[in-house]
Design an enzyme around this catalytic site. Structure first.
Site, PDB file in Angstrom:
ATOM      1  CE  LYS A 172     -26.247  -0.083  18.505  1.00  0.00           C
ATOM      2  NZ  LYS A 172     -26.998  -1.311  18.117  1.00  0.00           N
ATOM      3  CD  GLU A 204     -23.097   4.267  26.986  1.00  0.00           C
ATOM      4  OE1 GLU A 204     -22.474   5.338  26.913  1.00  0.00           O
ATOM      5  OE2 GLU A 204     -24.193   4.080  26.447  1.00  0.00           O
ATOM      6  CB  SER A 235     -31.845  -2.311  12.631  1.00  0.00           C
ATOM      7  OG  SER A 235     -32.158  -3.492  13.348  1.00  0.00           O
TER       8      SER A 235
HETATM    9  C1  LIG Z   1     -28.241  -1.639  18.661  1.00  0.00           C
HETATM   10  C2  LIG Z   1     -29.154  -2.215  17.691  1.00  0.00           C
HETATM   11  C3  LIG Z   1     -30.550  -1.942  17.732  1.00  0.00           C
HETATM   12  C4  LIG Z   1     -31.199  -1.133  18.813  1.00  0.00           C
HETATM   13  O1  LIG Z   1     -30.794   0.201  18.903  1.00  0.00           O
HETATM   14  P1  LIG Z   1     -31.727   1.402  18.416  1.00  0.00           P
HETATM   15  O2  LIG Z   1     -31.011   2.608  18.920  1.00  0.00           O
HETATM   16  O3  LIG Z   1     -33.059   1.220  19.037  1.00  0.00           O
HETATM   17  O4  LIG Z   1     -31.794   1.345  16.949  1.00  0.00           O
HETATM   18  C5  LIG Z   1     -31.356  -2.481  16.736  1.00  0.00           C
HETATM   19  N1  LIG Z   1     -30.842  -3.265  15.756  1.00  0.00           N
HETATM   20  C6  LIG Z   1     -29.526  -3.560  15.695  1.00  0.00           C
HETATM   21  C7  LIG Z   1     -29.038  -4.439  14.597  1.00  0.00           C
HETATM   22  C8  LIG Z   1     -28.644  -3.048  16.654  1.00  0.00           C
HETATM   23  O5  LIG Z   1     -27.340  -3.348  16.578  1.00  0.00           O
END
Ligand SMILES: *Cc1c(COP(=O)(O)O)cnc(C)c1O
Length: 393
Positions: free
Chosen positions: A87, A109, A375
Site C-alpha cells: 500500500k 478512509e 502483498s
Molecule cells: C489492503 C491489502 C490487500 C487488498 O487490497 P488490494 O487493493 O486488492 O491490493 C491485499 N494484501 C494486503 C497485505 C493488504 O494490506
C-alpha cells in the site's frame, strides 16, 4: 492498460460523483498524468521508493514451495516494504502528487486500518495534516492500527452512521472533501473510486511488475512468467503485479478473491462471482448488492479483502476473460499461511495467503514459471492465525 478519456475500461469505470466534487476531480483528471510523467516527479518518487520504502522488493525463488507443487514458484516480496505491504507504493505517489497540487491537508478512509497507516506514514514523512475516517465498528476491531495512526500524528475520526464500517467511512471522507475542496487531497487506497483514481493507483503500483521484468530476466533469462497470482480486495496489488503483462496474452493472470466461509454461505467477499453491475465509490463496476441496489456487507477473515466491490480494471479483465478468478475460503487461506510459514519461514498476511491458496487449486507444468505476489506480511494477523492454530498445525 489505460482507460479511455472518461475513465472507462470497456463498460466499467467512469466518475459518478456529486456535482460539488466536479471541480476537484476534473482538476485531478487534467493534471495527474502530466505531473506523474514529469522527470522531477519520477526522480523523487523513485528515490523515496528506494531509500524509504526499501525497493526493489526481492523476487525470491521459493525452492521448497516449488518442490511441493512440482513447478517453479517465485514470490514477489511486497511484505518486505516499509509498513509491511504494497500500500505504501501508492501513498508515496499520492502524497507527492498532493504536494505538486499545492494541497496542505490529506484525508483518507480505511476499513482494516492498513491504508490508514500507509497514509498516516507518508503524511508524517511530509509534514502534512492527516485525517483518517474509519467506521466505529472497525475502530474497535482494528485497535492496533488505530494506535499506529495516532502515533504517526493522524487524527482518526469515527464514522457513526449506517453499519459503521468502510462504506460509511467513505461517505464521511467524501463529505469532508466537498467541504474542503481547495486545500485537501483525498488519498484513495486501491484501484477503486472515480476516474482518475483507478488509473493513478495502478500506475503507482505498476512498479511491482516493472521490477518483476528485470528480476525474472536475472533469474530465468526472460522477462515474462507463465502465470501471475495475486489476491484481490479492491485490486491494487494485483493491478501492480499484472500491469506490464496485461497486453501479453501468453501470461496467465489469476485473481484470487476471498470466499469467506464459502461462496454461497452469505458470508463471503467473492465480488466478481456474487456481484452484479452497479456504481460504488464513484465508479461503475461489479459489486455485491441486493435486488434494489443496497450494498451487501462482505465477509472475509482477512480485513483487507473484505470489500463489496472490485476495481473497474479487474471487472473488465475478468468479464473479457483476460484474467481468471479463483476464490479461497478462510480455511484455505489459513492453511496456505501455515504452509508458507513452515516450509519457507515467511509468515504471509492473510490477504496474501489467499493468493497462495490458489496453488492448491491449480495444475502447473514442471518447467512453468509462476509468480505469486506476496502483498504483505502476517505480523498484523498473528492473533487470527493463533486462534486457529490447532486446526492447521
Ligand atoms: C489492503 C491489502 C490487500 C487488498 O487490497 P488490494 O487493493 O486488492 O491490493 C491485499 N494484501 C494486503 C497485505 C493488504 O494490506
Amino acid at each position: 492498460m489505460t482507460p479511455n478519456k472518461n475513465g472507462y475500461y470497456g463498460k466499467f469505470g467512469g466518475a459518478y460523483i456529486p456535482e460539488m466534487l466536479y471541480p476537484n476531480v476534473k482538476y485531478l483528471k487534467e493534471n495527474y498524468l502530466k505531473i506523474i510523467q514529469s522527470d522531477s516527479f519520477q526522480k523523487e518518487f523513485k528515490s523515496l521508493l528506494k531509500d524509504y520504502v526499501g525497493r526493489p522488493s526481492p523476487l525470491y525463488f521459493a525452492e521448497r514451495l516449488s518442490k511441493k507443487y512440482d513447478t517453479n514458484i517465485y514470490l514477489k516480496r511486497e511484505d518486505l516494504n516499509h509498513t509491511g505491504a504494497h500500500k505504501i507504493n501508492n501513498t508515496i505517489g499520492q502524497i507527492l502528487l498532493a504536494q505538486e497540487l499545492g494541497k496542505k491537508r490529506i484525508i483518507a478512509e480505511t476499513g482494516a486500518g492498513q491504508h490508514g497507516v500507509a497514509t498516516a506514514t507518508v503524511c508524517a514523512l511530509m509534514g502534512l495534516e492527516c485525517i483518517v475516517y474509519m467506521g466505529e465498528v472497525d475502530i474497535e476491531r482494528q485497535a492496533p492500527n488505530v494506535s499506529r495512526m495516532k502515533m504517526l500524528g493522524a487524527e482518526v475520526r469515527p464514522a457513526k452512521s449506517g453499519s459503521r464500517t468502510l462504506k460509511d467511512a467513505t461517505n464521511e471522507a467524501i463529505r469532508d472533501w466537498i467541504a474542503h475542496p481547495v486545500d485537501t487531497h483525498y488519498i484513495i487506497g486501491s484501484v477503486v473510486g472515480p476516474h482518475p483514481y483507478p488509473d493513478m493507483v495502478a500506475l503507482f503500483q505498476s512498479v511491482i511488475s516493472e521490477e518483476m521484468k528485470w528480476q525474472l530476466k536475472e533469474h530465468v533469462g526472460r522477462e515474462t512468467p507463465d502465470s501471475i497470482i495475486a489476491c484481490v480486495g479492491g485490486g491494487s496489488n494485483a493491478a501492480g503485479a499484472f500491469y506490464h503483462y496485461l497486453k501479453d496474452d501468453k501470461v496467465r493472470l489469476i485473481a484470487v478473491e476471498a470466499a469467506g466461509l464459502g461462496i454461497n454461505t452469505g458470508e463471503s467477499a467473492a465480488t466478481s462471482v456474487l456481484g452484479s453491475e452497479g456504481v460504488i465509490h464513484g465508479s461503475r463496476t461489479l459489486l455485491m448488492q441486493t435486488d434494489d441496489g443496497q450494498i451487501i456487507e462482505p465477509y472475509s477473515i482477512s480485513a483487507g479483502l473484505d470489500y463489496p466491490g472490485i476495481g473497474p480494471l479487474h471487472a473488465h479483465l475478468i468479464k473479457t476473460g483476460r484474467a481468471e478468478v479463483l476464490s479461497a475460503t478462510d480455511d484455505e487461506a489459513l492453511q496456505a499461511g501455515y504452509l508458507l510459514s513452515k516450509i519457507e519461514g515467511i509468515i504471509p498476511a492473510l490477504e496474501s495467503a489467499h493468493a497462495l491458496a490458489a496453488l492448491e487449486m491449480m495444475r502447473f507444468a514442471k518447467d512453468e514459471i509462476v509468480v505469486v505476489n506476496l502483498s504483505g506480511r502476517g505480523d498484523k494477523d498473528l492473533a487470527t492465525y493463533i486462534k486457529h492454530q490447532n486446526r492447521f498445525e
